[in-house]
Design an enzyme around this catalytic site. Sequence first.
Site, PDB file in Angstrom:
ATOM      1  CG  ASP A  76      -1.735   1.242   1.381  1.00 35.86           C
ATOM      2  OD1 ASP A  76      -2.667   1.414   0.579  1.00 35.86           O
ATOM      3  OD2 ASP A  76      -1.439   2.059   2.271  1.00 35.86           O
ATOM      4  CE  LYS A 130      -1.828   5.191   0.803  1.00 39.95           C
ATOM      5  NZ  LYS A 130      -1.986   4.937   2.250  1.00 39.95           N
TER       6      LYS A 130
END
Lengths: 368, 368
Positions: B226, B230
Site C-alpha cells: 500500500d 503511494k
Amino acid sequence: MSSTKEIFIAIIGLGGVGKCFLSQLKNLSAQLSKTPTSPNLSLILISRSNKILYQKNYQSLPLEDIYDSLEKSTQSNLRISEIIDYLAAAPSKVVLVDNTSSQEIANSYPQILGKKISIVTPNKKAFSSSRKLWEDIFTAATPGTHVYHESSVGAGLPIISTLKDLIDTGDEILKIEGVFSGTMSFLFDSFAPVKGSGGTWSAEVKRARELGFTEPDPRDDLNGLDVARKLTILARLVGMQVDSPTSFPVQSLIPKELEDAASADEFLMNLPKFDAQMEEIKVSAEKEGKVVRYVGSITVATNEIKVGVEKFSCSHPISTLKGGDNIISFHTKRYSNSPLIIQGAGAGGDVTAMGVTGDLIKVIRQLS
Amino acid sequence: MSSTKEIFIAIIGLGGVGKCFLSQLKNLSAQLSKTPTSPNLSLILISRSNKILYQKNYQSLPLEDIYDSLEKSTQSNLRISEIIDYLAAAPSKVVLVDNTSSQEIANSYPQILGKKISIVTPNKKAFSSSRKLWEDIFTAATPGTHVYHESSVGAGLPIISTLKDLIDTGDEILKIEGVFSGTMSFLFDSFAPVKGSGGTWSAEVKRARELGFTEPDPRDDLNGLDVARKLTILARLVGMQVDSPTSFPVQSLIPKELEDAASADEFLMNLPKFDAQMEEIKVSAEKEGKVVRYVGSITVATNEIKVGVEKFSCSHPISTLKGGDNIISFHTKRYSNSPLIIQGAGAGGDVTAMGVTGDLIKVIRQLS
C-alpha cells in the site's frame, strides 16, 4: 473547454514578490506554449511605482528583459481607473496580477471584477479591510470572473485552498490555530527556544531586523496587524462576520511608550528598557515547563478570534517550529482526533510568488 | 464559462468511502442548486458489487434513499464495457466516480477517458500499477477530459494537489519523505512510542486489527505494498520512470515463514514467534536515543525510492506523529531550509471521500 486560445495578463507591482512571479510566469508561459491545446498567455501591461509599459493595440509584450524595458519606458503613468478601462476593452479575457500591498488597488477590486477582469494576488488588504469591501468583492465576482488570493495567508502554503476544500465538501470547521507570521516565528524561536535560553527580547528583535526577518520598521510586525489581517481572511472564509482586523483582541508587542517613537532606530534604541516585561512572560512559562509563542486562533463555536502570546508545552508542534516557518492547524468535525496541519516557510519572494502563480494556473484552467 | 448546465455523475462502489461520498454529494448538490448559475448535478448510474441502478433515458436518479433503491434494484448487472457505452452516449458531460479499489475498472480508465468521460477516484491501482497503464491514462486525458485522484495518497490531505502546484509553478522537488500508512503509523506509535515502552510487536498488530486499524488480514498492510503504491504515484508525478510498485526496495514486515499462512488467524497465532526480530530493531534504535518508524522516501537526484523501517530522533516530526496520522514532507528548491509539511488523518471513509468530493468540485468548475 471552450475555445479561448489567448489570455491577457496584466501585472501591477514588481517588488520582491513581483520579480519572482515574473520569473515563474516566464517558465509557465514556456510550458504552456509546448502544448498546442493550451491557451497562450500574453502580457499586455506591466507597471511598478511610477513606471508603466503597455501597447495600445493589446499586442503582447515580450517577457524577455521586460524589467529593463519597463525601466526604460517613457509612457505616462495611468491612474488605476484608466488601467481598468484599458483592460476592460481588451479583446480577450484578462487576469490582473496585483503584486502590490496597495489599499488603493484593493479598493478597486469590485470595480475590476465588475468589468469581468479576474484577479490573482497576495495583497492581504482587499480581504482583510472593511467587511463592505469583502462583500463587494465577492458580489462582483460573478461566474466566469475569478478572484484568488492563496498567498494572502501563509504565502505559497496551501492554506486557503485547503480551508475552501474542507468547507466546500461539507466539513465543519471547529478551530483554526497557528503561527501566521514568519517574523514572529523566528523571533520567538530565538527569544524562547525549546532548548537553551535565548537572548533578550530587544537583542533578538535587532538581530531579526539585521537578518531581514522584519519589516524595515519592526513595529510593522510587532503590532500584530499582519497576523490579525490573516485571521480576518480565514474567519471570513469560514463564514464569520468580521468587521475589520481591529475588531477583535490583538496583542501588540510595541510598548505603549514607544508607539510614537520617531524612527525605527529610536524605537530599537529604547526597546531594551522594556525587556523585563517580556522576560517575565518567558520565565512564567518556563516555570510551567512551557515556552511562549505568538499565535492566532479562531474558535468558531464561540465566535472568538484572538492574536497574541500564549504558552505551549515544549513538545507541541507550535513550540518546535523553526526558523521563520508558519504552522496552521485545522480542527474540524472530520479531522477531530488530530488536526490537519500544514507547515513550512510562510514568507519570502519565491514561495509567495508560487501561491500567485498557482492561483493563475487555476484561473487559466477555468477561463480556457 | 460556457453554458453546460447539467453534469452527469456515475458512481461505482459503495463501500465505506462510497457511502460517505454519497452523503457529501447530497450536500454538494443541494449547495449548487442554491446558485442559479451553477451546473445541476444528475446522478445517472450507481452500482455496487452485483447491483446496478440507472435509467435508460438518462433521467436523474433521486439522491434521497438511493442506497435502498439500489438494494431493491432488479436491473441486470452491466459489464464495465457496457457501462462505458451507456455513459459515452449520454447527452451531457459525464464524471465517473470510481470508489472501488478494482484493478479491472482501473484498467478501463484509458478507454473511459478516451470517450470524453472524466474520472475522480481514490483508487490507487490505476496510477500505481504498470507504467503502461499510467501512460495510457494520461495520454487519453485530452483537454476537457479530467482525471483527479487526490485520495489515492493521504486520503483527503492535500498531497497530490500540493505536489502538482509545486511542479506546475516551477519548483524543483528534491525529496519527498513521510509516513504514508495510517496502519503503520498507529502500529509503530504503539510499538515504539517516544515516551514509555510499548507492547510486543505481535500484541500491537493484534490490537490494531481489533480496533479496525488494519485490513481484515493484517498482512495486506504489513507487506508494504500500500505504501509502495503511494510512493509510485508521487514519484511518477515528479517525473520519475517507475515500472511498478515492486520495482524498488520495499521492506515487508511479514516473516517469510508466515507469508503462506492459510488465514489471518493462523498468521496472528504464529506471529509472536518472530517478536524477537522486531524487538531487536527497536532496541537498537533506543540505544541511539531514537525510535523506529515505517516510512517511504523518494530522492529525486539519485532516482531512489524506498519503503521500510528507519530510525528517527525522538523530536523528529515523524517520531511524534500520533494515532494513525500521515505526515508528508516536501523538500524542494524553494522549501529548502525546512520542508513543506502536511499532516493529519490519512485514512477513514469521511476524509477519503472528502478528497473525492474536492476533486469532483474541481472537475465541475472546469467542465461548466
